[in-house]
Design an enzyme around this catalytic site. Structure first.
Site, PDB file in Angstrom:
ATOM      1  N   LYS A 124     -36.828  -4.996   3.703  1.00 48.86           N
ATOM      2  CA  LYS A 124     -36.377  -3.431   3.243  1.00 48.86           C
ATOM      3  C   LYS A 124     -36.145  -2.837   4.605  1.00 48.86           C
ATOM      4  O   LYS A 124     -35.283  -1.675   4.507  1.00 48.86           O
ATOM      5  CB  LYS A 124     -37.711  -2.766   2.464  1.00 48.86           C
ATOM      6  CG  LYS A 124     -37.788  -3.061   1.282  1.00 48.86           C
ATOM      7  CD  LYS A 124     -38.827  -2.228   0.606  1.00 48.86           C
ATOM      8  CE  LYS A 124     -38.930  -2.582  -0.989  1.00 48.86           C
ATOM      9  NZ  LYS A 124     -39.853  -1.654  -1.330  1.00 48.86           N
ATOM     10  N   GLU A 125     -36.630  -3.084   5.678  1.00 46.16           N
ATOM     11  CA  GLU A 125     -36.475  -2.303   7.065  1.00 46.16           C
ATOM     12  C   GLU A 125     -35.916  -3.498   7.974  1.00 46.16           C
ATOM     13  O   GLU A 125     -36.643  -4.040   8.696  1.00 46.16           O
ATOM     14  CB  GLU A 125     -37.768  -1.471   7.675  1.00 46.16           C
ATOM     15  CG  GLU A 125     -38.390  -0.871   6.392  1.00 46.16           C
ATOM     16  CD  GLU A 125     -39.433   0.061   6.857  1.00 46.16           C
ATOM     17  OE1 GLU A 125     -39.767   1.180   6.654  1.00 46.16           O
ATOM     18  OE2 GLU A 125     -40.398  -0.471   7.742  1.00 46.16           O
ATOM     19  N   ASP A 154     -46.484  -3.220   9.906  1.00 41.30           N
ATOM     20  CA  ASP A 154     -47.674  -3.255   8.799  1.00 41.30           C
ATOM     21  C   ASP A 154     -46.999  -4.534   7.822  1.00 41.30           C
ATOM     22  O   ASP A 154     -47.758  -5.008   7.053  1.00 41.30           O
ATOM     23  CB  ASP A 154     -47.588  -1.941   8.025  1.00 41.30           C
ATOM     24  CG  ASP A 154     -48.832  -1.308   8.323  1.00 41.30           C
ATOM     25  OD1 ASP A 154     -49.663  -1.873   9.082  1.00 41.30           O
ATOM     26  OD2 ASP A 154     -49.112  -0.256   7.906  1.00 41.30           O
ATOM     27  N   LYS A 290     -49.254   4.036   6.084  1.00 43.29           N
ATOM     28  CA  LYS A 290     -48.830   4.733   7.245  1.00 43.29           C
ATOM     29  C   LYS A 290     -49.924   5.415   8.055  1.00 43.29           C
ATOM     30  O   LYS A 290     -50.034   5.218   9.416  1.00 43.29           O
ATOM     31  CB  LYS A 290     -47.625   5.380   7.112  1.00 43.29           C
ATOM     32  CG  LYS A 290     -46.993   5.707   8.378  1.00 43.29           C
ATOM     33  CD  LYS A 290     -45.832   6.794   8.141  1.00 43.29           C
ATOM     34  CE  LYS A 290     -45.423   7.360   9.649  1.00 43.29           C
ATOM     35  NZ  LYS A 290     -44.343   8.512   9.169  1.00 43.29           N
ATOM     36  N   ASP A 314     -40.386   6.915  12.486  1.00 42.73           N
ATOM     37  CA  ASP A 314     -40.446   5.608  11.642  1.00 42.73           C
ATOM     38  C   ASP A 314     -39.193   4.923  12.269  1.00 42.73           C
ATOM     39  O   ASP A 314     -38.369   5.192  12.861  1.00 42.73           O
ATOM     40  CB  ASP A 314     -39.713   6.309  10.407  1.00 42.73           C
ATOM     41  CG  ASP A 314     -40.923   7.296   9.555  1.00 42.73           C
ATOM     42  OD1 ASP A 314     -41.977   6.851  10.000  1.00 42.73           O
ATOM     43  OD2 ASP A 314     -40.509   7.806   8.505  1.00 42.73           O
ATOM     44  N   ASP A 456     -48.088  12.644   6.331  1.00 38.30           N
ATOM     45  CA  ASP A 456     -47.598  13.630   7.174  1.00 38.30           C
ATOM     46  C   ASP A 456     -47.875  15.204   6.867  1.00 38.30           C
ATOM     47  O   ASP A 456     -48.410  15.936   7.727  1.00 38.30           O
ATOM     48  CB  ASP A 456     -46.055  13.377   7.430  1.00 38.30           C
ATOM     49  CG  ASP A 456     -45.361  13.329   6.000  1.00 38.30           C
ATOM     50  OD1 ASP A 456     -45.951  13.102   5.100  1.00 38.30           O
ATOM     51  OD2 ASP A 456     -44.294  13.337   6.104  1.00 38.30           O
TER      52      ASP A 456
HETATM   53  O1  LIG Z   1     -48.036   0.709   4.447  1.00 40.67           O
HETATM   54  C1  LIG Z   1     -47.303   1.270   5.231  1.00 40.67           C
HETATM   55  C2  LIG Z   1     -46.199   2.033   4.450  1.00 40.67           C
HETATM   56  C3  LIG Z   1     -45.013   2.669   5.323  1.00 40.67           C
HETATM   57  N1  LIG Z   1     -45.387   2.466   6.475  1.00 40.67           N
HETATM   58  C4  LIG Z   1     -43.933   3.060   7.363  1.00 40.67           C
HETATM   59  O2  LIG Z   1     -43.970   4.595   7.006  1.00 40.67           O
HETATM   60  C5  LIG Z   1     -42.496   4.945   7.373  1.00 40.67           C
HETATM   61  C6  LIG Z   1     -42.066   5.808   6.338  1.00 40.67           C
HETATM   62  O3  LIG Z   1     -41.848   5.219   5.125  1.00 40.67           O
HETATM   63  P1  LIG Z   1     -40.653   5.166   4.196  1.00 40.67           P
HETATM   64  O4  LIG Z   1     -40.320   4.325   3.293  1.00 40.67           O
HETATM   65  O5  LIG Z   1     -39.340   5.186   5.412  1.00 40.67           O
HETATM   66  O6  LIG Z   1     -40.909   6.629   3.573  1.00 40.67           O
HETATM   67  P2  LIG Z   1     -39.959   7.930   3.465  1.00 40.67           P
HETATM   68  O7  LIG Z   1     -40.313   8.498   2.235  1.00 40.67           O
HETATM   69  O8  LIG Z   1     -38.685   7.793   4.125  1.00 40.67           O
HETATM   70  O9  LIG Z   1     -40.708   8.841   4.621  1.00 40.67           O
HETATM   71  C7  LIG Z   1     -41.040  10.154   4.663  1.00 40.67           C
HETATM   72  O10 LIG Z   1     -42.188  10.432   3.934  1.00 40.67           O
HETATM   73  C8  LIG Z   1     -43.452   9.592   4.470  1.00 40.67           C
HETATM   74  C9  LIG Z   1     -44.764   9.940   3.790  1.00 40.67           C
HETATM   75  O11 LIG Z   1     -44.446   9.541   2.239  1.00 40.67           O
HETATM   76  C10 LIG Z   1     -43.739   9.894   5.881  1.00 40.67           C
HETATM   77  O12 LIG Z   1     -44.742   9.027   6.310  1.00 40.67           O
HETATM   78  C11 LIG Z   1     -42.407   9.712   6.608  1.00 40.67           C
HETATM   79  O13 LIG Z   1     -42.465   9.775   8.122  1.00 40.67           O
HETATM   80  C12 LIG Z   1     -41.290  10.530   6.216  1.00 40.67           C
HETATM   81  O14 LIG Z   1     -40.221  10.289   6.751  1.00 40.67           O
HETATM   82  C13 LIG Z   1     -41.682   3.527   7.521  1.00 40.67           C
HETATM   83  O15 LIG Z   1     -41.556   3.539   8.917  1.00 40.67           O
HETATM   84  C14 LIG Z   1     -42.713   2.397   7.027  1.00 40.67           C
HETATM   85  O16 LIG Z   1     -42.576   1.449   7.444  1.00 40.67           O
HETATM   86  C15 LIG Z   1     -46.220   1.938   7.254  1.00 40.67           C
HETATM   87  O17 LIG Z   1     -46.283   1.785   8.484  1.00 40.67           O
HETATM   88  N2  LIG Z   1     -47.240   1.124   6.498  1.00 40.67           N
HETATM   89 MN   LIG Z   2     -37.643   6.870   5.503  1.00 37.44          MN
END
Ligand SMILES: O=c1ccn([C@@H]2O[C@H](COP(=O)(O)OP(=O)(O)O[C@H]3O[C@H](CO)[C@@H](O)[C@H](O)[C@H]3O)[C@@H](O)[C@H]2O)c(=O)[nH]1
Ligand SMILES: [Mn+2]
Length: 742
Positions: A124-125, A154, A290, A314, A456
């Site tokens: 996904k990333e 992770d 996260k 991220d 966050d």
């Molecule tokens: O178990 C996990 C799940 C997610 N992530 C990381 O968390 C980040 C954010 O995940 P993403 O799916 O991109 O979520 P978004 O909704 O786009 O992110 C927003 O919302 C998140 C909270 O829901 C915050 O953590 C992010 O900083 C914020 O940009 C990514 O780098 C993931 O790889 C982890 O490291 N471990």
């Molecule tokens: Mn994101």
């Protein structure tokens, strides 16, 4: 008691210094906002009185049902409007003067920075994005011996480790290239995308980048790294990936890929530290998503470098300005504000947003407008990425430091051993263990806080409650640029996860309604607004269905156009919309983007806020559990083409589309029926408001009709969804018909 607390130290420019590092200016519209809020509040009180009166005079069940529904709906709207005023108490804009900083402070006195990059799924990333993000910050225009980049994986994937190893090798060329050519775009992908001048040097480095990209994409496609592993050292690095290693159950792997002072780039300059970390996972231990990953990095980095400043990123958010740390230091190096400053937040900005930003990915309100309002009080909420923290802020309040269970993890600890030392690596494995946090303060009082999927927002909030401040830094050139979801489903699922997280936060023991108000007064309004965002769904759902279904049954539920109450409704609607729109325009957004934002707000109300609330309720009742569903950053070419054409992407059937499609059908039917009534010479006076609401719905639903009827591409509304929603719409009409006859 003061209604709201403004921190004086954060309000004034650094007057102590001859040449200030930063300045602050309250926005001129504040007085108008306050006056408007008074007038609007009075209007709202009249409206509630009107509802009360109607409620008391309802004699039949249908009229009582309608009155109570409209009352609840408007009461919630009033509550959410009121809490949103928190953002309008004192909005400010700030400016930084990094040139003064450089003049007054010697570079060797600059603090070290630990940069945390999170990733969790190589499919996904895409790992090539992580490489670009990592390289963009490794190449910061900052003393390299003071920079350490920690990548948290992770997903526990050897594919990611492989990509980071490639980044380390390519970095030796890239960092030198950036320095020699004073490159501004230090994410290679972005640099080559924008690159105009072609010369042999750039062509050479571009070929190197393309080769690396191909290798990384190959390993992701094949799912294994073996073909590129040559040296014994590399074999050893991948040895933990045995047959029993799964992404949910595996030991800690820590690899130091670059060590500052030892590893040098091709021009002989030192490289920054680069460390890959995948923490231990076990199916039986919670890992807290996260927040858990960040806490692991907090501990591992404490042992290795323990920089006083931490940047969280991220994986898809690359640095767009190599001088960003200087902007941050303008605040962190100002002694008059440092003792209480927990973090400096940059807005989340994105690249690849389509012209009218159809899914409102830019989040103009959440990431730009409201944040300036918070900045004038205690400070912006934390947005998870693009946030520079003082490490100390994650260990207790400003005046009472909380000591971690191991002295080496304390922000005061001075690291004296090289990062590759055996004992440091061994200890690092222990603190990255999946049961390490058991019976400690981590996640509760220390580090990033657990308990909400929006870790966050929640962590920033808890820090504010402890008395910490934060600052919003919004330079002209975006400091970071991230990816956005380009399918509606992905965009809605992301906000659904946030909705669950918001409710977890609002109903926690640290609720902003109770704990927050006590801890930070009026600033808590802002957090209440965020925490209760999913409540919009109640009002939006009622307004989407009730006026339309009653109109279809010939029942008029709003005042006549000639009644004074009509003007009250008109004022409340137009006033709120006009203010919202003006704020957008002042924030340099276009009218079309504002329209997209108000449309997506309605869509979210009907879909993700509703589904998020249901998910949250199911979780409380123990019926379901849910995790952090990572947003996909992988791009499908066809989808991306449609996105740039401004088309909504439906494509796959999902229950989340049903309320939307049903609403579109019902609005259309009501609009048609109402128009017919008016044309037939019916009483326009009575019909007007409901017809207007239905018409407004139709206008907002134009892309949905297009997706249902006209489009034939793969992103159109799935026929199954259209048929199901026609059935639901008919059922709703019938139910309303039967009920209203009672
Ligand atoms: O178990 C996990 C799940 C997610 N992530 C990381 O968390 C980040 C954010 O995940 P993403 O799916 O991109 O979520 P978004 O909704 O786009 O992110 C927003 O919302 C998140 C909270 O829901 C915050 O953590 C992010 O900083 C914020 O940009 C990514 O780098 C993931 O790889 C982890 O490291 N471990
Ligand atoms: Mn994101």
């Amino acid at each position: 008691m003061k209604f709201y607390k403004i921190s004086r130290e954060l309000m004034e420019p650094s007057t102590m210094l001859k040449a200030p590092f930063h300045s602050i200016r309250p926005m001129r519209r504040t007085v108008f906002n306050h006056l408007f809020a008074v007038v609007y509040t009075i209007a709202l009180l009249f409206l509630l009185y009107h509802h009360g009166f109607k409620l008391l005079s309802s004699t039949t069940f249908p009229s009582f049902f309608i009155s109570i529904s409209m009352f609840i709906s408007d009461l919630l709207l009033a509550f959410l409007w009121f809490t949103a005023q928190g953002f309008r108490i004192r909005p400010v804009t700030r400016e930084v003067f990094p040139e003064n900083l450089e003049e007054m402070i010697d570079k060797k006195d600059f603090p070290a920075i630990d940069i945390f990059i999170c990733t969790s799924d190589p499919y996904k990333e895409p790992p090539i994005d992580i490489v670009n993000t990592a390289l963009s910050v490794m190449a910061y225009d900052y003393p390299t011996e003071k920079l350490s980049i920690y990548v948290s994986d992770d997903g526990g994937s050897e594919l990611t480790l492989f990509a980071i190893m490639e980044a380390a090798k390519f970095g030796a060329h890239w960092l030198a290239f950036c320095r020699e050519n004073k490159v501004l775009d230090r994410s290679p992908a972005e640099f080559f995308r924008l690159q105009e001048t072609k010369n042999s040097k750039t062509e050479k480095i571009k070929t190197m980048y393309e080769d690396m990209k191909r290798r990384i994409e190959n390993v992701v496609e094949n799912g294994k790294v073996a073909q590129y592993i040559t040296s014994q050292q590399e074999h050893e690095a991948f040895s933990p990936w045995t047959k029993t290693f799964t992404h949910r159950d595996h030991p800690t792997v820590i690899q130091v890929l670059l060590e500052s002072g030892k590893d040098i780039d091709v021009s002989g300059h030192s490289m920054p530290n680069l460390i890959y970390v995948t923490r231990e996972k076990s199916i039986t231990s919670p890992h807290h998503y996260k927040a858990g990953a960040l806490n692991t990095l907090l501990r591992v980095s404490a042992l290795m470098t323990n920089a006083p400043i931490i940047l969280t990123l991220d994986c898809d958010m690359f640095s767009n300005n190599p001088r960003t740390p200087y902007n941050v230091l303008c605040y962190f190096m100002d002694n008059s504000i440092r003792p209480k400053l927990a973090y400096v937040q940059f807005p989340q900005c994105f690249h690849g947003v389509n012209k009218n930003d159809i899914y409102s990915s830019e989040m103009q309100r959440g990431f730009h407008i409201n944040t300036k309002g918070m900045d004038g009080l205690t400070g912006p909420h934390c947005m998870g990425t693009g946030c520079f923290f003082m490490r100390r802020a994650l260990f207790g309040g400003p005046s009472a430091m909380l000591q971690p269970e191991m002295p080496q993890l304390s922000p005061d600890h001075v690291v004296s051993s090289p990062i590759r030392s055996q004992h440091i690596l061994e200890l690092a494995k222990i603190v990255a263990g999946c049961n390490y946090e058991f019976q400690t303060n981590w996640g509760e009082q220390m580090g990033f806080r657990y308990g909400s999927l929006v870790e966050d927002l929640y962590t920033g909030y808890r820090l504010h409650c402890q008395g910490w401040k934060s600052i919003f830094c919004q330079p002209q050139r975006a400091a970071f640029l991230g990816n956005i979801p380009i399918s509606l489903l992905e965009a809605l699922n992301q906000v659904k996860r946030w909705a669950v997280g918001h409710l977890q936060f609002s109903f926690s023991k640290y609720s902003p309604l109770t704990f927050g108000i006590q801890a930070m007064g009026g600033m808590s309004l802002d957090y209440i607004q965020y925490g209760f965002l999913p409540l919009w769904s109640v009002s939006i759902t009622i307004y989407t269905f009730l006026p339309q279904l009653t109109l279809l049954n010939g029942i008029y539920i709003f005042p006549k156009v000639t009644s004074p109450w009509f003007f009250l409704y008109a004022f409340l609607f137009l006033g709120a919309y006009a203010q919202d729109c003006l704020e957008f325009l002042f924030s340099q957004a276009t009218l079309r983007r504002w329209w997209s934002e108000q449309r997506i707000w309605l869509i979210r109300g009907l879909t993700c806020y509703l589904f998020g609330t249901l998910e949250y309720l199911m979780q409380i009742l123990g019926i379901a559990t849910h995790g952090f569903n990572v947003t996909s950053k992988a791009v499908d070419d066809e989808q991306s083409k449609r996105y740039y054409q401004g088309l909504f992407e439906f494509g796959v059937p999902s229950p989340i589309f049903l309320p939307l499609a049903t609403a579109a059908i019902i609005s259309f039917a009501a609009f048609l029926y109402g128009t017919m009534l008016v044309l037939k010479g019916g009483n326009t006076e009575d019909v007007f408001v409901q017809l207007f609401i239905a018409g407004f719905g139709v206008l907002n639903c134009l892309p949905i009709y297009e997706a249902m009827i006209i489009r034939t591409d793969k992103g159109k509304m799935p026929t199954k969804t259209t048929i199901t929603s026609i059935i639901i719409a008919s059922g709703l009409y019938l139910a309303a018909f039967l009920m209203l006859q009672i």
